[in-house]
Motif scaffolding. Structure first.
Motif, mmCIF file in Angstrom:
data_model
loop_
_atom_site.group_PDB
_atom_site.id
_atom_site.type_symbol
_atom_site.label_atom_id
_atom_site.label_comp_id
_atom_site.label_asym_id
_atom_site.label_seq_id
_atom_site.Cartn_x
_atom_site.Cartn_y
_atom_site.Cartn_z
ATOM 1 N N GLU A 102 50.550 47.436 42.934
ATOM 2 C CA GLU A 102 50.590 47.590 41.472
ATOM 3 C C GLU A 102 52.012 47.433 40.952
ATOM 4 N N TYR A 156 45.492 40.908 49.527
ATOM 5 C CA TYR A 156 44.509 40.566 48.502
ATOM 6 C C TYR A 156 44.497 39.055 48.348
ATOM 7 N N GLY A 216 39.253 38.343 42.266
ATOM 8 C CA GLY A 216 38.554 39.599 42.008
ATOM 9 C C GLY A 216 39.379 40.811 42.371
ATOM 10 N N SER A 217 40.068 40.739 43.491
ATOM 11 C CA SER A 217 40.913 41.855 43.906
ATOM 12 C C SER A 217 42.080 42.045 42.942
ATOM 13 N N ALA A 264 42.004 41.382 39.783
ATOM 14 C CA ALA A 264 41.423 41.995 38.590
ATOM 15 C C ALA A 264 41.285 43.504 38.767
ATOM 16 N N VAL A 265 40.955 43.932 39.978
ATOM 17 C CA VAL A 265 40.840 45.360 40.274
ATOM 18 C C VAL A 265 42.203 46.034 40.115
ATOM 19 N N ILE A 266 43.243 45.386 40.629
ATOM 20 C CA ILE A 266 44.596 45.935 40.527
ATOM 21 C C ILE A 266 45.023 46.017 39.061
ATOM 22 N N ASN A 319 43.124 46.334 36.488
ATOM 23 C CA ASN A 319 42.368 47.417 35.872
ATOM 24 C C ASN A 319 42.961 48.776 36.222
ATOM 25 N N ARG A 320 43.398 48.946 37.478
ATOM 26 C CA ARG A 320 44.001 50.212 37.898
ATOM 27 C C ARG A 320 45.319 50.451 37.161
ATOM 28 N N GLN A 325 44.657 51.640 33.693
ATOM 29 C CA GLN A 325 44.248 53.044 33.662
ATOM 30 C C GLN A 325 45.464 53.972 33.637
ATOM 31 N N LYS A 379 40.398 49.753 27.930
ATOM 32 C CA LYS A 379 39.451 48.712 27.541
ATOM 33 C C LYS A 379 39.995 47.853 26.396
#
Length: 226
Positions: A156, A187, A191-192, A194-196, A198-199, A202, A209
């Motif tokens: 991150e 990674y 897709g991976s 995108a997960v990072i 999103n984290r 947060q 969002k």
């Protein structure tokens, strides 16, 4: 964020200056038409105005006179007109500075900061010229938001650091992978990533969002703005 109104009918120059000043926490709104600028000034508050003199529909000196009459805001004249008379008249009308074209955007940046410091010297609402919401320290490998440490994983941190270094510009997904050792090794798909992303949101966004800072540019990649 320092809000600047620019009145400039050279759209290419306006775009260059807007992008350059953005990295110094300056948000520029350009108006090609003088009357649109006057309307906006009646509706919105700006910290400074950058004004060209050769404009369609109204001479810049007349526009300067109208602005000074109704608004208490510093004005920088940015003009290719070299006649000393224009400079003298502009300053007499109330303009704070006169910058003859062509000039280096860095000179405009310095003059904006100087004028705002002087203009707001006795004001309680002085805009912060250099302070940004997010700052990074590569030696300590830290990202801070409003001075507070943001706890990030190594992957991150790499992503945020790259986006902060390219602040205001779109960074493609491929470019993120190419500039990250950890992402290359751990990674290997979009897709991976995108997960990072999103984290990260947060941890740094008030509403993940509807991100304010880490934005997705559809079909192109990501952009960090502040």
């Amino acid at each position: 964020m320092i809000k600047i109104a620019m009145v400039e009918d050279d759209t290419e120059l306006a775009c260059v200056l807007t992008q350059y000043l953005k990295q110094f926490n300056m948000e520029v709104t350009n108006f090609e038409e003088p009357f649109l600028a006057l309307s906006s000034l009646n509706l919105h508050s700006y910290d400074l105005i950058i004004l060209d003199l050769s404009l369609p529909g109204m001479d810049g000196l007349d526009l300067c006179k109208e602005i000074v009459k109704k608004h208490d805001v510093p004005i920088i004249i940015s003009s290719a007109r070299s006649d000393i008379t224009d400079k003298v008249i502009a300053l007499e009308l109330g303009a704070d500075d006169y910058l003859p074209k062509p000039y280096d955007p860095r000179e405009l940046e310095v003059r904006v900061k100087t004028i705002l410091r002087r203009f707001n010297k006795n004001s309680q609402t002085t805009p912060e010229l250099n302070k940004k919401t997010f700052e990074f320290d590569e030696d300590k490998k830290e990202i801070r938001k409003n001075g507070e440490y943001v706890k990030l994983t190594a992957a991150e941190y790499e992503v945020v650091l790259l986006l902060l270094k390219r602040e205001g510009f779109v960074v493609s997904r491929d470019e993120i992978f190419e500039n990250s050792d950890l992402l290359n090794s751990d990674y290997d798909n979009v897709g991976s990533l995108a997960v990072i992303i999103n984290r990260i949101r947060q941890k740094i966004e008030a509403n993940p969002k509807q991100p304010e800072f880490l934005q997705t540019i559809r079909g192109m990649g990501y952009k960090f703005v502040q």
